[in-house]
Design a protein around this motif. Structure first.
Motif, PDB file in Angstrom:
ATOM      1  N   TYR A 168       0.861  -1.179   0.000  1.00  0.00           N
ATOM      2  CA  TYR A 168       0.000   0.000   0.000  1.00  0.00           C
ATOM      3  C   TYR A 168       0.893   1.223   0.000  1.00  0.00           C
ATOM      4  CZ  TYR A 168      -3.462  -3.467   1.250  1.00  0.00           C
ATOM      5  OH  TYR A 168      -4.265  -4.580   1.242  1.00  0.00           O
ATOM      6  N   ILE A 169       0.667   2.095  -0.973  1.00  0.00           N
ATOM      7  CA  ILE A 169       1.461   3.315  -1.105  1.00  0.00           C
ATOM      8  C   ILE A 169       0.522   4.482  -0.850  1.00  0.00           C
ATOM      9  CG2 ILE A 169       2.868   4.715  -2.653  1.00  0.00           C
ATOM     10  CD1 ILE A 169       3.441   2.072  -4.210  1.00  0.00           C
ATOM     11  N   THR A 170       0.766   5.205   0.224  1.00  0.00           N
ATOM     12  CA  THR A 170      -0.110   6.309   0.616  1.00  0.00           C
ATOM     13  C   THR A 170       0.582   7.635   0.347  1.00  0.00           C
ATOM     14  OG1 THR A 170      -1.068   4.922   2.335  1.00  0.00           O
ATOM     15  CG2 THR A 170      -1.453   7.288   2.513  1.00  0.00           C
ATOM     16  N   ASN A 171      -0.041   8.449  -0.503  1.00  0.00           N
ATOM     17  CA  ASN A 171       0.488   9.771  -0.822  1.00  0.00           C
ATOM     18  C   ASN A 171      -0.551  10.795  -0.373  1.00  0.00           C
ATOM     19  OD1 ASN A 171       0.951  12.251  -2.362  1.00  0.00           O
ATOM     20  ND2 ASN A 171       2.545  11.072  -3.404  1.00  0.00           N
ATOM     21  N   LYS A 172      -0.303  11.397   0.796  1.00  0.00           N
ATOM     22  CA  LYS A 172      -1.253  12.348   1.374  1.00  0.00           C
ATOM     23  C   LYS A 172      -1.324  13.642   0.574  1.00  0.00           C
ATOM     24  CE  LYS A 172      -0.875  10.351   5.914  1.00  0.00           C
ATOM     25  NZ  LYS A 172      -0.280  10.438   7.222  1.00  0.00           N
ATOM     26  N   ALA A 173      -0.237  14.050  -0.052  1.00  0.00           N
ATOM     27  CA  ALA A 173      -0.233  15.286  -0.845  1.00  0.00           C
ATOM     28  C   ALA A 173      -1.198  15.183  -2.021  1.00  0.00           C
ATOM     29  CB  ALA A 173       1.178  15.590  -1.345  1.00  0.00           C
ATOM     30  N   ARG A 174      -1.280  14.010  -2.630  1.00  0.00           N
ATOM     31  CA  ARG A 174      -2.196  13.791  -3.753  1.00  0.00           C
ATOM     32  C   ARG A 174      -3.517  13.154  -3.320  1.00  0.00           C
ATOM     33  NH1 ARG A 174      -0.351  13.221  -9.512  1.00  0.00           N
ATOM     34  NH2 ARG A 174       1.712  14.104  -9.596  1.00  0.00           N
ATOM     35  N   ASN A 175      -3.620  12.843  -2.024  1.00  0.00           N
ATOM     36  CA  ASN A 175      -4.848  12.268  -1.474  1.00  0.00           C
ATOM     37  C   ASN A 175      -5.206  10.937  -2.157  1.00  0.00           C
ATOM     38  OD1 ASN A 175      -6.995  12.411   0.388  1.00  0.00           O
ATOM     39  ND2 ASN A 175      -8.369  13.117  -1.218  1.00  0.00           N
ATOM     40  N   ILE A 176      -4.205  10.067  -2.287  1.00  0.00           N
ATOM     41  CA  ILE A 176      -4.414   8.809  -3.003  1.00  0.00           C
ATOM     42  C   ILE A 176      -3.657   7.671  -2.326  1.00  0.00           C
ATOM     43  CG2 ILE A 176      -2.482   9.087  -4.613  1.00  0.00           C
ATOM     44  CD1 ILE A 176      -4.385   8.120  -6.830  1.00  0.00           C
ATOM     45  N   ARG A 177      -4.217   6.466  -2.407  1.00  0.00           N
ATOM     46  CA  ARG A 177      -3.531   5.262  -1.935  1.00  0.00           C
ATOM     47  C   ARG A 177      -3.567   4.236  -3.052  1.00  0.00           C
ATOM     48  NH1 ARG A 177      -6.078   1.656   2.570  1.00  0.00           N
ATOM     49  NH2 ARG A 177      -7.241   1.016   0.763  1.00  0.00           N
TER      50      ARG A 177
ATOM     51  N   ILE B 199      -0.551  -3.355 -10.499  1.00  0.00           N
ATOM     52  CA  ILE B 199      -1.381  -2.402  -9.760  1.00  0.00           C
ATOM     53  C   ILE B 199      -2.776  -3.007  -9.639  1.00  0.00           C
ATOM     54  CG2 ILE B 199      -1.907  -1.067 -11.830  1.00  0.00           C
ATOM     55  CD1 ILE B 199      -1.490   0.937  -8.866  1.00  0.00           C
ATOM     56  N   ILE B 200      -3.326  -2.981  -8.446  1.00  0.00           N
ATOM     57  CA  ILE B 200      -4.651  -3.542  -8.202  1.00  0.00           C
ATOM     58  C   ILE B 200      -5.703  -2.449  -8.245  1.00  0.00           C
ATOM     59  CG2 ILE B 200      -6.104  -4.741  -6.518  1.00  0.00           C
ATOM     60  CD1 ILE B 200      -3.479  -6.101  -5.541  1.00  0.00           C
ATOM     61  N   THR B 201      -5.452  -1.357  -7.550  1.00  0.00           N
ATOM     62  CA  THR B 201      -6.411  -0.247  -7.554  1.00  0.00           C
ATOM     63  C   THR B 201      -5.769   1.010  -7.003  1.00  0.00           C
ATOM     64  OG1 THR B 201      -8.708   0.338  -7.057  1.00  0.00           O
ATOM     65  CG2 THR B 201      -7.428  -0.661  -5.272  1.00  0.00           C
ATOM     66  N   ALA B 202      -6.504   2.103  -7.145  1.00  0.00           N
ATOM     67  CA  ALA B 202      -6.133   3.390  -6.559  1.00  0.00           C
ATOM     68  C   ALA B 202      -7.374   3.944  -5.876  1.00  0.00           C
ATOM     69  CB  ALA B 202      -5.662   4.345  -7.648  1.00  0.00           C
ATOM     70  N   ASP B 203      -7.214   4.396  -4.643  1.00  0.00           N
ATOM     71  CA  ASP B 203      -8.337   4.914  -3.872  1.00  0.00           C
ATOM     72  C   ASP B 203      -8.041   6.324  -3.399  1.00  0.00           C
ATOM     73  OD1 ASP B 203     -10.043   2.464  -3.556  1.00  0.00           O
ATOM     74  OD2 ASP B 203      -8.215   1.715  -2.628  1.00  0.00           O
ATOM     75  N   ARG B 204      -9.090   7.128  -3.308  1.00  0.00           N
ATOM     76  CA  ARG B 204      -8.972   8.448  -2.674  1.00  0.00           C
ATOM     77  C   ARG B 204      -8.923   8.231  -1.174  1.00  0.00           C
ATOM     78  NH1 ARG B 204      -7.171  12.023  -6.037  1.00  0.00           N
ATOM     79  NH2 ARG B 204      -8.352  12.118  -7.942  1.00  0.00           N
ATOM     80  N   LEU B 205      -8.110   9.006  -0.487  1.00  0.00           N
ATOM     81  CA  LEU B 205      -8.063   8.934   0.976  1.00  0.00           C
ATOM     82  C   LEU B 205      -9.269   9.663   1.536  1.00  0.00           C
ATOM     83  CD1 LEU B 205      -4.294   9.764   1.563  1.00  0.00           C
ATOM     84  CD2 LEU B 205      -5.377   7.513   1.584  1.00  0.00           C
ATOM     85  N   LYS B 206      -9.743   9.165   2.659  1.00  0.00           N
ATOM     86  CA  LYS B 206     -10.912   9.793   3.302  1.00  0.00           C
ATOM     87  C   LYS B 206     -10.476  10.715   4.393  1.00  0.00           C
ATOM     88  CE  LYS B 206     -13.949   6.078   2.132  1.00  0.00           C
ATOM     89  NZ  LYS B 206     -14.880   5.103   2.463  1.00  0.00           N
TER      90      LYS B 206
END
Length: 85
Positions: free
Chosen positions: A59-68, A78-85
């Motif tokens: 899991y790669i979490t990038n808070k600046a881009r609001n994406i995991r 790559i399995i998926t990309a999610d917006r952080l809540k």
């Protein structure tokens, strides 16, 4: 010994279905090339301390881009990309 980040950058791959999944999850209509460009940027910009391996996934979490990003650690798909809540 290669770092996990460098290994992912070198070996990441995509399936046909993942492009649709990413567009759906991110509520967008991006081209396949644009998705690959964004994913590459997210991985490059993210500090390796924000890479978390749990079981078979990374899991790669990038808070600046609001994406995991979720990537299979065996196949580097790559399995998926999610917006952080």
């Amino acid at each position: 010994m290669k770092s996990l980040k460098n290994e992912i950058i070198a070996r990441i791959c995509y399936t046909d279905l993942v492009y649709d999944r990413i567009n759906k999850k991110l509520n967008s209509e991006l081209s396949n090339d644009k998705i690959e460009e964004i994913i590459g940027s997210v991985i490059n910009e993210t500090e390796e301390s924000d890479f978390q391996q749990k079981g078979k996934n990374v899991y790669i979490t990038n808070k600046a881009r609001n994406i995991r990003l979720t990537i299979n650690s065996n196949t580097f798909r790559i399995i998926t990309a999610d917006r952080l809540k």
